[in-house]
Motif scaffolding. Structure first.
Motif, PDB file in Angstrom:
ATOM      1  N   GLY A 248      -1.961   8.980  -5.923  1.00  0.00           N
ATOM      2  CA  GLY A 248      -1.979   8.255  -4.651  1.00  0.00           C
ATOM      3  C   GLY A 248      -2.219   6.775  -4.853  1.00  0.00           C
ATOM      4  O   GLY A 248      -1.588   5.944  -4.199  1.00  0.00           O
ATOM      5  N   ASP A 249      -3.096   6.415  -5.767  1.00  0.00           N
ATOM      6  CA  ASP A 249      -3.489   5.012  -5.922  1.00  0.00           C
ATOM      7  C   ASP A 249      -2.602   4.251  -6.914  1.00  0.00           C
ATOM      8  O   ASP A 249      -1.716   3.500  -6.533  1.00  0.00           O
ATOM      9  N   SER A 250      -2.855   4.437  -8.201  1.00  0.00           N
ATOM     10  CA  SER A 250      -2.120   3.635  -9.190  1.00  0.00           C
ATOM     11  C   SER A 250      -0.613   3.889  -9.102  1.00  0.00           C
ATOM     12  O   SER A 250       0.190   2.964  -9.259  1.00  0.00           O
TER      13      SER A 250
ATOM     14  N   ASP B   2      -3.663 -12.163  -4.448  1.00  0.00           N
ATOM     15  CA  ASP B   2      -4.022 -10.756  -4.625  1.00  0.00           C
ATOM     16  C   ASP B   2      -5.123 -10.394  -3.634  1.00  0.00           C
ATOM     17  O   ASP B   2      -6.307 -10.503  -3.931  1.00  0.00           O
ATOM     18  N   PHE B   3      -4.673  -9.971  -2.448  1.00  0.00           N
ATOM     19  CA  PHE B   3      -5.626  -9.645  -1.392  1.00  0.00           C
ATOM     20  C   PHE B   3      -5.849  -8.127  -1.406  1.00  0.00           C
ATOM     21  O   PHE B   3      -5.730  -7.466  -0.380  1.00  0.00           O
ATOM     22  N   THR B   4      -6.115  -7.593  -2.609  1.00  0.00           N
ATOM     23  CA  THR B   4      -6.205  -6.134  -2.730  1.00  0.00           C
ATOM     24  C   THR B   4      -7.605  -5.702  -3.125  1.00  0.00           C
ATOM     25  O   THR B   4      -8.400  -6.502  -3.609  1.00  0.00           O
TER      26      THR B   4
ATOM     27  N   LEU C 232     -13.386 -16.190  -0.680  1.00  0.00           N
ATOM     28  CA  LEU C 232     -12.918 -16.833   0.544  1.00  0.00           C
ATOM     29  C   LEU C 232     -13.241 -15.937   1.728  1.00  0.00           C
ATOM     30  O   LEU C 232     -12.862 -14.769   1.721  1.00  0.00           O
ATOM     31  N   ASP C 233     -13.954 -16.467   2.706  1.00  0.00           N
ATOM     32  CA  ASP C 233     -14.169 -15.689   3.929  1.00  0.00           C
ATOM     33  C   ASP C 233     -13.024 -16.013   4.878  1.00  0.00           C
ATOM     34  O   ASP C 233     -13.015 -17.064   5.535  1.00  0.00           O
ATOM     35  N   THR C 234     -12.081 -15.121   4.930  1.00  0.00           N
ATOM     36  CA  THR C 234     -10.862 -15.409   5.702  1.00  0.00           C
ATOM     37  C   THR C 234     -11.042 -15.159   7.191  1.00  0.00           C
ATOM     38  O   THR C 234     -10.087 -15.244   7.949  1.00  0.00           O
ATOM     39  N   LYS C 235     -12.264 -14.871   7.591  1.00  0.00           N
ATOM     40  CA  LYS C 235     -12.524 -14.771   9.033  1.00  0.00           C
ATOM     41  C   LYS C 235     -13.125 -16.076   9.551  1.00  0.00           C
ATOM     42  O   LYS C 235     -13.258 -16.256  10.750  1.00  0.00           O
TER      43      LYS C 235
ATOM     44  N   VAL D 110      -8.339 -12.689  -4.101  1.00  0.00           N
ATOM     45  CA  VAL D 110      -9.127 -13.258  -3.002  1.00  0.00           C
ATOM     46  C   VAL D 110     -10.162 -12.225  -2.577  1.00  0.00           C
ATOM     47  O   VAL D 110      -9.822 -11.104  -2.195  1.00  0.00           O
ATOM     48  N   GLU D 111     -11.440 -12.633  -2.665  1.00  0.00           N
ATOM     49  CA  GLU D 111     -12.506 -11.672  -2.371  1.00  0.00           C
ATOM     50  C   GLU D 111     -13.531 -12.264  -1.405  1.00  0.00           C
ATOM     51  O   GLU D 111     -13.733 -13.476  -1.352  1.00  0.00           O
ATOM     52  N   ARG D 112     -14.174 -11.372  -0.692  1.00  0.00           N
ATOM     53  CA  ARG D 112     -15.182 -11.798   0.269  1.00  0.00           C
ATOM     54  C   ARG D 112     -16.393 -12.388  -0.456  1.00  0.00           C
ATOM     55  O   ARG D 112     -16.905 -11.772  -1.401  1.00  0.00           O
ATOM     56  N   PRO D 113     -16.855 -13.585  -0.050  1.00  0.00           N
ATOM     57  CA  PRO D 113     -17.999 -14.205  -0.748  1.00  0.00           C
ATOM     58  C   PRO D 113     -19.210 -13.269  -0.744  1.00  0.00           C
ATOM     59  O   PRO D 113     -19.479 -12.597   0.243  1.00  0.00           O
TER      60      PRO D 113
ATOM     61  N   SER E 163       2.687  -4.650   0.826  1.00  0.00           N
ATOM     62  CA  SER E 163       1.563  -3.879   1.365  1.00  0.00           C
ATOM     63  C   SER E 163       1.561  -2.436   0.899  1.00  0.00           C
ATOM     64  O   SER E 163       2.616  -1.810   0.781  1.00  0.00           O
ATOM     65  N   VAL E 164       0.351  -1.934   0.697  1.00  0.00           N
ATOM     66  CA  VAL E 164       0.150  -0.493   0.519  1.00  0.00           C
ATOM     67  C   VAL E 164      -0.581   0.005   1.755  1.00  0.00           C
ATOM     68  O   VAL E 164      -1.575  -0.594   2.182  1.00  0.00           O
ATOM     69  N   LYS E 165      -0.087   1.083   2.322  1.00  0.00           N
ATOM     70  CA  LYS E 165      -0.793   1.760   3.412  1.00  0.00           C
ATOM     71  C   LYS E 165      -0.760   3.255   3.115  1.00  0.00           C
ATOM     72  O   LYS E 165       0.015   3.697   2.261  1.00  0.00           O
ATOM     73  N   GLY E 166      -1.572   4.016   3.832  1.00  0.00           N
ATOM     74  CA  GLY E 166      -1.574   5.458   3.601  1.00  0.00           C
ATOM     75  C   GLY E 166      -0.260   6.096   4.031  1.00  0.00           C
ATOM     76  O   GLY E 166       0.325   6.910   3.328  1.00  0.00           O
ATOM     77  N   PHE E 167       0.199   5.695   5.225  1.00  0.00           N
ATOM     78  CA  PHE E 167       1.422   6.262   5.791  1.00  0.00           C
ATOM     79  C   PHE E 167       2.361   5.118   6.160  1.00  0.00           C
ATOM     80  O   PHE E 167       1.919   3.982   6.371  1.00  0.00           O
TER      81      PHE E 167
ATOM     82  N   ALA F 181       4.111   3.386   1.207  1.00  0.00           N
ATOM     83  CA  ALA F 181       3.086   4.276   1.743  1.00  0.00           C
ATOM     84  C   ALA F 181       2.658   5.234   0.640  1.00  0.00           C
ATOM     85  O   ALA F 181       3.489   5.739  -0.116  1.00  0.00           O
ATOM     86  N   MET F 182       1.359   5.470   0.559  1.00  0.00           N
ATOM     87  CA  MET F 182       0.848   6.369  -0.490  1.00  0.00           C
ATOM     88  C   MET F 182       1.447   7.768  -0.342  1.00  0.00           C
ATOM     89  O   MET F 182       1.774   8.416  -1.340  1.00  0.00           O
ATOM     90  N   GLN F 183       1.617   8.213   0.885  1.00  0.00           N
ATOM     91  CA  GLN F 183       2.235   9.531   1.092  1.00  0.00           C
ATOM     92  C   GLN F 183       3.627   9.571   0.458  1.00  0.00           C
ATOM     93  O   GLN F 183       3.997  10.515  -0.231  1.00  0.00           O
TER      94      GLN F 183
ATOM     95  N   ASN G 207      -3.798  -4.392   0.460  1.00  0.00           N
ATOM     96  CA  ASN G 207      -3.900  -2.957   0.793  1.00  0.00           C
ATOM     97  C   ASN G 207      -5.136  -2.703   1.657  1.00  0.00           C
ATOM     98  O   ASN G 207      -5.944  -1.833   1.396  1.00  0.00           O
ATOM     99  N   PHE G 208      -5.225  -3.500   2.722  1.00  0.00           N
ATOM    100  CA  PHE G 208      -6.291  -3.280   3.707  1.00  0.00           C
ATOM    101  C   PHE G 208      -5.922  -2.104   4.598  1.00  0.00           C
ATOM    102  O   PHE G 208      -4.773  -1.643   4.607  1.00  0.00           O
ATOM    103  N   GLY G 209      -6.922  -1.678   5.376  1.00  0.00           N
ATOM    104  CA  GLY G 209      -6.647  -0.656   6.371  1.00  0.00           C
ATOM    105  C   GLY G 209      -5.600  -1.170   7.361  1.00  0.00           C
ATOM    106  O   GLY G 209      -5.399  -2.389   7.490  1.00  0.00           O
TER     107      GLY G 209
END
Ligand code: COA
Length: 419
Positions: free
Chosen positions: A171-173, A12-14, A72-75, A36-39, A123-127, A202-204, A96-98
């Motif tokens: 738009g979201d849920s 769950d990288f959301t 997890l720091d995935t960078k 998965v979240e940034r430390p 993936s979720v994206k805006g468009f 896409a959210m749109q 659902n990253f940018g």
């Protein structure tokens, strides 16, 4: 309890709402969802709009129940290596990253397929991909504007007549729910082909899907030049775009929000009243106007429409000595589609919703317990048990150990701040 989605492992990288709403739903039904979240920081909603200092905000807890949290720091190379291992062992990765963020991290669709050809990437994206706005970052209200909800919601004249945002998370849920359907479809497809695939919403598009009837109206307007069920008809003119219709019914039967006893002081002392075309006589009986049943000015929907707002005004007059609950208790006997306008406070304390599990109290390690919205989907053989959201990194060591890392390796990862 054995649940239908037991055995499905989801990365769950959301973050924020659209992605978390999707994975939370899948977790309720039995999937092992590893967030998965940034430390050090985690999902931004952990700290947004807090009601208790230093404790995960309700914004987070209400969208992340039944999950495990892995920081997890995935960078960092160590973080990337862990994510690679997880991808090899999981069924679905939801993000659902940018736009482009996952690629920049080094996890392109091609790379994910190399690691695990059975992986479903959701993936979720805006468009949508290839859309002229595909590079835009998008939040809820942006999507409501882009998907047609805002231009068709609100008042069409007067000072408050601009486009209007709905409080519902269209738009979201809503996008998250579409994505959940896509994931389960891809999962069933994989059982037939043995291959994963990429699923995108896409959210749109998800907003537009809910605005289908407004697109219907545009097509009708293009052909006819008017829309007979809108309050503008027949006394006002139409332009060439679907207008905002206030509280008018969106289907073939007129409806409106009507004031009840106490509306002057209670912002929600209202009901929604629907005039079904075929059920006119019971309405006349209910509101004490039996003479309307045979009056040619009232007998047919076509005859009523030019003065429908006057009819609603008469019904409002009938309602003025009745609370919204009294009114619904009378109207239900006549089979009239109607409901009180409920406040959030009333919904939170609603006995029926609590009994059905639509509103549930959930334990939490730091807040004690919190109320949340449970599963709106009911099954005969599954009662989702909603558990508390995880603390940041609560399950990091446990998940790493499951992936085969030794205690010394896990300690080294903590030392390197990779987890
Ligand atoms: N370790 C290291 N880096 C991480 C990470 C982790 N565990 N998790 C995220 N990141 C990084 C990403 O790689 C990205 O880095 P980059 O931009 O340098 O490549 C960065 O965090 C931020 O990602 P982004 O998603 O763009 O965050 P944002 O806060 O700027 O934007 C949104 C937020 C919601 C606007 C954006 O994510 C978006 O448009 N998402 C798609 C549409 C959507 O879902 N919107 C609704 C949200 S409810």
């Amino acid at each position: 309890m054995n649940k239908p989605l037991n055995g499905i492992k989801i990365i769950d990288f959301t973050h924020v709402q659209a992605g978390p709403a999707c994975t939370q739903l899948l977790a309720w039904f039995g999937a092992d969802v590893i967030k998965v979240e940034r430390p050090g920081a985690g999902d931004v909603t952990r700290s947004q709009l807090r009601d208790i200092p230093d404790v995960d905000a309700l914004y987070f807890t209400m969208l992340n129940s039944n999950k495990r949290s892995l920081t997890l720091d995935t960078k960092k190379p160590e973080g990337k290596a862990v994510l690679e291992k997880l991808i090899k062992e999981s069924d679905v990765l939801v993000e659902n990253f940018g736009p482009g963020a996952l690629d920049r991290m080094g996890f392109t669709w091609e790379r994910i397929q190399e690691l695990n050809p059975k992986m479903i990437l959701a993936s979720v994206k805006g468009f949508s991909d290839g859309h002229e706005y595909e590079d835009l970052k998008v939040y809820e209200n942006v999507a409501q504007c882009a998907g047609g909800a805002a231009s068709t919601t609100g008042w069409w004249k007067g000072e408050e007549s601009g486009p209007m945002i709905s409080a519902a998370a269209l738009g979201d849920s809503n996008t998250g729910m579409h994505l959940a359907i896509g994931i389960l479809t891809a999962y069933i497809g994989r059982q037939q082909t043995g291959k994963g695939q990429k699923v995108a919403v896409a959210m749109q598009d998800a907003v537009l899907n809910l605005c289908r009837v407004k697109m219907r109206d545009q097509l009708r307007l293009d052909k006819l030049g008017y829309l007979e069920e809108y309050p503008q008809y027949p006394h006002e003119s139409f332009s060439d775009v679907v207008p905002r219709g206030g509280n008018a019914g969106g289907g073939g039967q007129p409806g409106w929000i009507l004031k009840c006893k106490g509306w002057e002081t209670d912002p929600n002392a209202y009901i929604y009243f629907t005039v079904q075309g075929h059920a006119w006589p019971p309405i006349c009986d209910a509101i004490g106007k039996p003479e309307w049943k045979t009056d040619p000015l009232y007998m047919t929907p076509k005859a009523r429409q030019p003065h429908i707002m006057d009819i609603f005004a008469t019904i409002e007059d009938w309602l003025k000595d009745k609370t919204k609950f009294d009114a619904v208790n009378i109207l239900r006997k006549f089979d009239i589609p109607c409901a009180p306008v409920f406040s959030m406070k009333e919904l939170l304390n609603d006995k029926s919703l609590r009994a059905s599990g639509s509103i549930v109290e959930v334990p939490h390690k730091e807040r004690g317990s919190y109320w949340t919205v449970g599963s709106p989907i009911k099954f005969s053989d599954l009662k989702p048990i909603i558990t508390g959201s995880p603390l940041l990194g609560e399950n990091t060591d446990e998940v790493l150990a499951e992936l085969g890392y030794s205690s010394a390796e896990i300690a080294a990862m903590h030392e390197a701040k990779a987890v």
